[in-house]
Design a protein around this motif. Structure first.
Motif, PDB file in Angstrom:
ATOM      1  N   PRO A  67       0.815  -1.226   0.000  1.00  0.00           N
ATOM      2  CA  PRO A  67       0.000   0.000   0.000  1.00  0.00           C
ATOM      3  C   PRO A  67       0.844   1.270   0.000  1.00  0.00           C
ATOM      4  CG  PRO A  67      -0.913  -1.597   1.540  1.00  0.00           C
ATOM      5  CD  PRO A  67       0.414  -2.138   1.094  1.00  0.00           C
ATOM      6  N   GLY A  68       1.988   1.245   0.687  1.00  0.00           N
ATOM      7  CA  GLY A  68       2.876   2.396   0.673  1.00  0.00           C
ATOM      8  C   GLY A  68       3.471   2.617  -0.711  1.00  0.00           C
ATOM      9  N   GLU A  69       3.822   1.520  -1.384  1.00  0.00           N
ATOM     10  CA  GLU A  69       4.365   1.659  -2.734  1.00  0.00           C
ATOM     11  C   GLU A  69       3.332   2.281  -3.668  1.00  0.00           C
ATOM     12  OE1 GLU A  69       6.892  -0.762  -6.088  1.00  0.00           O
ATOM     13  OE2 GLU A  69       6.242  -1.813  -4.289  1.00  0.00           O
ATOM     14  N   ALA A  70       2.094   1.809  -3.576  1.00  0.00           N
ATOM     15  CA  ALA A  70       1.030   2.391  -4.402  1.00  0.00           C
ATOM     16  C   ALA A  70       0.854   3.870  -4.089  1.00  0.00           C
ATOM     17  CB  ALA A  70      -0.279   1.632  -4.166  1.00  0.00           C
ATOM     18  N   GLU A  71       0.977   4.226  -2.816  1.00  0.00           N
ATOM     19  CA  GLU A  71       0.842   5.635  -2.430  1.00  0.00           C
ATOM     20  C   GLU A  71       1.976   6.471  -3.012  1.00  0.00           C
ATOM     21  OE1 GLU A  71      -0.485   8.170   1.524  1.00  0.00           O
ATOM     22  OE2 GLU A  71      -0.511   5.985   1.495  1.00  0.00           O
ATOM     23  N   PRO A 139       2.814   4.659   5.877  1.00  0.00           N
ATOM     24  CA  PRO A 139       1.358   4.597   5.710  1.00  0.00           C
ATOM     25  C   PRO A 139       0.772   3.197   5.885  1.00  0.00           C
ATOM     26  CG  PRO A 139       2.416   4.723   3.576  1.00  0.00           C
ATOM     27  CD  PRO A 139       3.512   4.866   4.605  1.00  0.00           C
ATOM     28  N   SER A 140       1.623   2.204   6.092  1.00  0.00           N
ATOM     29  CA  SER A 140       1.144   0.826   6.222  1.00  0.00           C
ATOM     30  C   SER A 140       0.331   0.609   7.486  1.00  0.00           C
ATOM     31  CB  SER A 140       2.340  -0.131   6.229  1.00  0.00           C
ATOM     32  OG  SER A 140       3.153   0.109   7.366  1.00  0.00           O
ATOM     33  N   GLY A 141       0.535   1.448   8.490  1.00  0.00           N
ATOM     34  CA  GLY A 141      -0.124   1.223   9.776  1.00  0.00           C
ATOM     35  C   GLY A 141       0.631   0.260  10.661  1.00  0.00           C
ATOM     36  N   THR A 142       1.813  -0.180  10.221  1.00  0.00           N
ATOM     37  CA  THR A 142       2.607  -1.126  11.006  1.00  0.00           C
ATOM     38  C   THR A 142       2.890  -0.597  12.402  1.00  0.00           C
ATOM     39  OG1 THR A 142       3.642  -2.088   9.059  1.00  0.00           O
ATOM     40  CG2 THR A 142       4.838  -2.282  11.117  1.00  0.00           C
ATOM     41  N   CYS A 197       6.537  15.206   4.002  1.00  0.00           N
ATOM     42  CA  CYS A 197       6.760  15.163   2.557  1.00  0.00           C
ATOM     43  C   CYS A 197       6.906  13.714   2.081  1.00  0.00           C
ATOM     44  CB  CYS A 197       8.018  15.944   2.197  1.00  0.00           C
ATOM     45  SG  CYS A 197       7.931  17.697   2.608  1.00  0.00           S
ATOM     46  N   LEU A 198       6.696  13.532   0.801  1.00  0.00           N
ATOM     47  CA  LEU A 198       6.821  12.216   0.181  1.00  0.00           C
ATOM     48  C   LEU A 198       8.295  11.834   0.081  1.00  0.00           C
ATOM     49  CD1 LEU A 198       5.271   9.912  -1.283  1.00  0.00           C
ATOM     50  CD2 LEU A 198       5.641  11.170  -3.411  1.00  0.00           C
ATOM     51  N   MET A 227       8.634   3.763   1.060  1.00  0.00           N
ATOM     52  CA  MET A 227       8.314   5.176   1.239  1.00  0.00           C
ATOM     53  C   MET A 227       7.729   5.468   2.606  1.00  0.00           C
ATOM     54  SD  MET A 227       4.814   5.865   1.469  1.00  0.00           S
ATOM     55  CE  MET A 227       4.634   7.501   0.809  1.00  0.00           C
ATOM     56  N   PHE A 228       7.861   6.713   3.008  1.00  0.00           N
ATOM     57  CA  PHE A 228       7.153   7.195   4.194  1.00  0.00           C
ATOM     58  C   PHE A 228       6.913   8.685   4.017  1.00  0.00           C
ATOM     59  CE2 PHE A 228      11.720   6.825   5.436  1.00  0.00           C
ATOM     60  CZ  PHE A 228      12.037   8.170   5.584  1.00  0.00           C
TER      61      PHE A 228
END
Length: 317
Positions: A67-71, A139-142, A197-198, A227-228
């Motif tokens: 999901p982070g990669e897609a983001e 963004p994964s929520g981990t 920031c991305l 990413m984060f």
């Protein structure tokens, strides 16, 4: 489920006709997800990423990376930066378009080509860093939901990799307790960061594609799974992996032209040293759950461990 079955399932789930798959080949370079190129009957190409089985040993931050990669790719699209486009994201896979080009380290651009490409890359990264998120962290929520301050997000990330080092009994050039103590001395510098920031955080040469159809240019930035939302300075670690971003004058010139900064304050250098130590910790600790071979372990200890020590010395100094 074998590769052909996995690919057909992903295509059908994305709405493609059942007979769309013409060919399949594995793509190298990844150390975590399975990555495959799908050739379609109409001549198109897609890339399929599939995470390892749930029982696979991983680092704490590596759960639900797709999901982070897609983001990241959605953010890159808004910034006009070439990257894969998300076709479909499911619990078990990410399906995306393929980007043209060859990984930088295989394309080996030299001379004026290299200078121009590094300048172009700097402008792209500056545009990425203008994309902002709803909070700080993965963004994964981990590690729970995104948080309003970078200090909380990053210290949670840092503590997690130190916990992984203890859990896997990973070899480090300094003890885990000493690394934690030194890192804490620089945490006040994190308070300067107020906008999430991305950040790609894995922009080493293997994830930068160079297209040579005509004048060489950047064909795409790939593998955004790590990413984060955070401090844009963190991207400079992998962009100058095992080196010094301040020596990358062509990149920094392009970064400034794109609206970024090209000079660093003492507090920013503290943060850079902190981010270097974070990435080099990951590179050392991950050799255990990856069951890395003797040759790779020897390289990491020879090449990466001194860089971790240098970053810690810079923080301690």
């Amino acid at each position: 489920m074998n590769g052909q079955q996995r690919a057909r399932h992903a295509l059908e789930a994305a709405g493609f006709p059942p007979d769309s798959l013409a060919g399949l080949r594995p793509l190298g370079g990844g150390t975590y997800n399975t990555v495959e190129e799908l050739v379609l009957t109409d001549g198109g190409r897609l890339v399929l990423k599939t995470p390892p089985p749930p029982e696979t040993p991983v680092l704490s931050y590596e759960r639900r990376l797709l999901p982070g990669e897609a983001e990241f790719y959605r953010g890159a699209a808004t910034a006009g930066v070439p990257a894969p486009q998300v076709v479909a994201l499911a619990d078990g896979h990410l399906l995306m378009t393929a980007c043209p080009g060859t990984p930088w380290h295989l394309a080996s651009p030299e001379g004026t080509d290299r200078k121009a490409l590094r300048r172009e890359l700097g402008g792209m990264v500056a545009r990425l860093h203008r994309v902002t998120g709803p909070g700080f962290g993965y963004p994964s929520g981990t590690f729970g939901p995104l948080v309003p301050d970078w200090r909380t997000a990053f210290t949670t990330m840092y503590d997690a990799v130190l916990a992984d080092a203890r859990r896997y009994r990973a070899w480090l050039p300094r003890s885990v307790d000493e690394v934690a103590r030194i890192a804490k001395t620089a945490y006040d510098a994190l308070d300067e960061v107020t906008v999430p920031c991305l950040v790609h955080f894995d922009l080493w040469d293997g994830n930068i594609l160079v297209e040579r159809d005509g004048a060489p240019r950047i064909g795409g930035l790939i593998d955004g799974e790590r990413m984060f939302w955070g401090d844009p300075l963190a991207d400079f670690v992998s962009l100058a992996l095992l080196g010094d971003i301040e020596q990358e004058r062509d990149f920094l010139a392009g970064y400034q032209e794109g609206g970024g900064k090209g000079e660093f304050t003492s507090a920013e250098r503290q943060r850079l040293a902190l981010y270097r130590s974070y990435l080099y910790l990951i590179m050392l600790v991950e050799t255990v759950p990856r069951a890395a071979g003797e040759e790779h372990v020897a390289w990491v200890r020879e090449a990466v461990a001194p860089q971790l020590t240098a970053a810690l010395d810079e923080l301690g100094g």
